[in-house]
Design a protein around this motif. Structure first.
Motif, PDB file in Angstrom:
ATOM      1  N   VAL A  61      -8.412  23.892  -0.760  1.00 63.44           N
ATOM      2  CA  VAL A  61      -8.599  22.556  -0.201  1.00 63.44           C
ATOM      3  C   VAL A  61      -7.733  22.415   1.040  1.00 63.44           C
ATOM      4  CG1 VAL A  61      -8.178  20.106  -0.598  1.00 63.44           C
ATOM      5  CG2 VAL A  61      -9.233  21.474  -2.384  1.00 63.44           C
ATOM      6  N   LYS A  62      -8.313  21.945   2.108  1.00 62.43           N
ATOM      7  CA  LYS A  62      -7.578  21.781   3.357  1.00 62.43           C
ATOM      8  C   LYS A  62      -6.581  20.635   3.266  1.00 62.43           C
ATOM      9  CE  LYS A  62      -8.293  21.032   8.309  1.00 62.43           C
ATOM     10  NZ  LYS A  62      -9.298  20.781   9.374  1.00 62.43           N
ATOM     11  N   MET A  63      -7.020  19.482   2.731  1.00 61.98           N
ATOM     12  CA  MET A  63      -6.146  18.313   2.665  1.00 61.98           C
ATOM     13  C   MET A  63      -6.708  17.308   1.667  1.00 61.98           C
ATOM     14  SD  MET A  63      -3.378  16.923   3.962  1.00 61.98           S
ATOM     15  CE  MET A  63      -3.108  17.715   5.552  1.00 61.98           C
ATOM     16  N   TYR A  69       0.856  -1.188   0.000  1.00 62.25           N
ATOM     17  CA  TYR A  69       0.000   0.000   0.000  1.00 62.25           C
ATOM     18  C   TYR A  69       0.893   1.240   0.000  1.00 62.25           C
ATOM     19  CZ  TYR A  69      -3.982  -2.922   1.444  1.00 62.25           C
ATOM     20  OH  TYR A  69      -4.977  -3.862   1.516  1.00 62.25           O
ATOM     21  N   PHE A  70       0.316   2.362  -0.387  1.00 61.69           N
ATOM     22  CA  PHE A  70       1.035   3.635  -0.288  1.00 61.69           C
ATOM     23  C   PHE A  70       0.037   4.671   0.210  1.00 61.69           C
ATOM     24  CE2 PHE A  70       3.075   7.556  -1.565  1.00 61.69           C
ATOM     25  CZ  PHE A  70       4.428   7.291  -1.383  1.00 61.69           C
ATOM     26  N   VAL A  71       0.419   5.403   1.266  1.00 65.33           N
ATOM     27  CA  VAL A  71      -0.460   6.394   1.880  1.00 65.33           C
ATOM     28  C   VAL A  71       0.177   7.771   1.747  1.00 65.33           C
ATOM     29  CG1 VAL A  71      -1.602   7.107   4.015  1.00 65.33           C
ATOM     30  CG2 VAL A  71      -1.322   4.679   3.512  1.00 65.33           C
ATOM     31  N   HIS A  72      -0.626   8.759   1.378  1.00 66.38           N
ATOM     32  CA  HIS A  72      -0.072  10.094   1.140  1.00 66.38           C
ATOM     33  C   HIS A  72      -1.110  11.141   1.516  1.00 66.38           C
ATOM     34  CE1 HIS A  72       2.751  12.893  -0.639  1.00 66.38           C
ATOM     35  NE2 HIS A  72       1.787  13.419  -1.368  1.00 66.38           N
ATOM     36  N   HIS A  73      -0.709  12.100   2.353  1.00 66.00           N
ATOM     37  CA  HIS A  73      -1.616  13.151   2.809  1.00 66.00           C
ATOM     38  C   HIS A  73      -0.995  14.527   2.571  1.00 66.00           C
ATOM     39  CE1 HIS A  73      -3.945  10.095   5.033  1.00 66.00           C
ATOM     40  NE2 HIS A  73      -2.772   9.612   5.404  1.00 66.00           N
ATOM     41  N   ASP A  74      -1.479  15.246   1.609  1.00 65.68           N
ATOM     42  CA  ASP A  74      -1.194  16.676   1.429  1.00 65.68           C
ATOM     43  C   ASP A  74      -1.920  17.143   0.187  1.00 65.68           C
ATOM     44  OD1 ASP A  74       0.288  15.960  -0.763  1.00 65.68           O
ATOM     45  OD2 ASP A  74       2.232  16.495   0.058  1.00 65.68           O
TER      46      ASP A  74
END
Length: 262
Positions: free
Chosen positions: A77-79, A15-20
């Motif tokens: 957009v906040k996130m 899996y790959f997780v990305h937040h921004d």
């Protein structure tokens, strides 16, 4: 962009997780994993080579592996929360393996999305707790993705038709008649109708109707205007006709849509 995509596709079984806000900065691109994105705050669109999907609040967008796309927003957009899922862990026969779309976010799924905020990057089998959590997350997605949000605007790479579409979007608050728009761009009504059918598999009138409703949805979420004011600003000559068409497309009234999404 290439470095980010290399990280996403580095291990095809992880899996790959990305937040921004990185997704907003990317032009048309694709990757070897399925992608779920949840946009926190703002109004966004998922764009593919063939369609543009309107993403209201409390909905996630789904992009199958290999589909060229980008995500744009007309508001701040906040996130953007992204989870990339290996195709090897996803049932190939499921409709999500082939088709992109917009689906509602349940309370459970939202909590799970927020829980992943503590991670960024690749999560493989050796990361046992996180990997098992994301396996459960994937199964919840499979369970909730039953009925996609119905509003999809077709797009085209036909240059002549793209100019017509641009004109429609810029003048959506005005009366738009096939014969007048066709004449403005040097077409007959029949030839412009054929272009819409051939390149977009829809009619001129249907495209205008959907565009008006998309603009109405944006205004319902972005402004404090009354529903009546929004109706007139989207080219309708009465609140009743706007409400009737809105319900046809979204299966809820404008007031219900605003309340549910805010």
């Amino acid at each position: 962009m290439s470095q980010f995509l290399e990280k996403v596709d580095n291990d095809i079984h992880a899996y790959f997780v990305h937040h921004d806000r990185a997704e907003e900065k990317l032009p048309m691109h694709q990757h070897t994993k399925h992608q779920l994105s949840y946009v926190e705050g703002g109004v966004a669109f998922l764009n593919t080579l063939e369609k543009s999907y309107f993403l209201p609040a409390r909905h996630f967008l789904w992009i199958p592996a290999g589909v060229k796309h980008n995500v744009t927003s007309r508001t701040s957009v906040k996130m953007v929360h992204n989870v990339y899922i290996p195709t090897s862990l996803f049932p190939a026969e499921h409709v999500l393996s082939q088709n992109g779309g917009i689906y509602p976010v349940t309370n459970l799924l939202m909590e799970m999305i927020y829980y992943t905020e503590q991670w960024n990057g690749e999560i493989a089998k050796q990361d046992r707790e996180q990997f098992e959590f994301l396996n459960v997350f994937k199964n919840v997605v499979l369970d909730v993705a039953k009925i996609p949000f119905p509003l999809v605007l077709p797009t085209t790479d036909n240059e002549g038709l793209r100019e017509v579409l641009k004109y429609i979007h810029l003048n959506i608050d005005q009366p738009l008649y096939l014969n007048e728009v066709a004449k403005r761009f040097g077409y007959s009504s029949r030839s412009l109708s054929r272009l819409f059918k051939k390149h977009m598999d829809t009619s001129f009138l249907q495209y205008v109707k959907l565009t008006r409703i998309v603009r109405g949805m944006e205004k319902l979420l972005k402004t404090d205007q009354s529903i009546s004011e929004i109706a007139y600003s989207c080219g309708y000559n009465s609140l009743s006709s706007f409400s009737f068409t809105f319900h046809q497309v979204a299966h809820m009234s404008p007031a219900e849509f605003r309340k549910q999404n805010l």
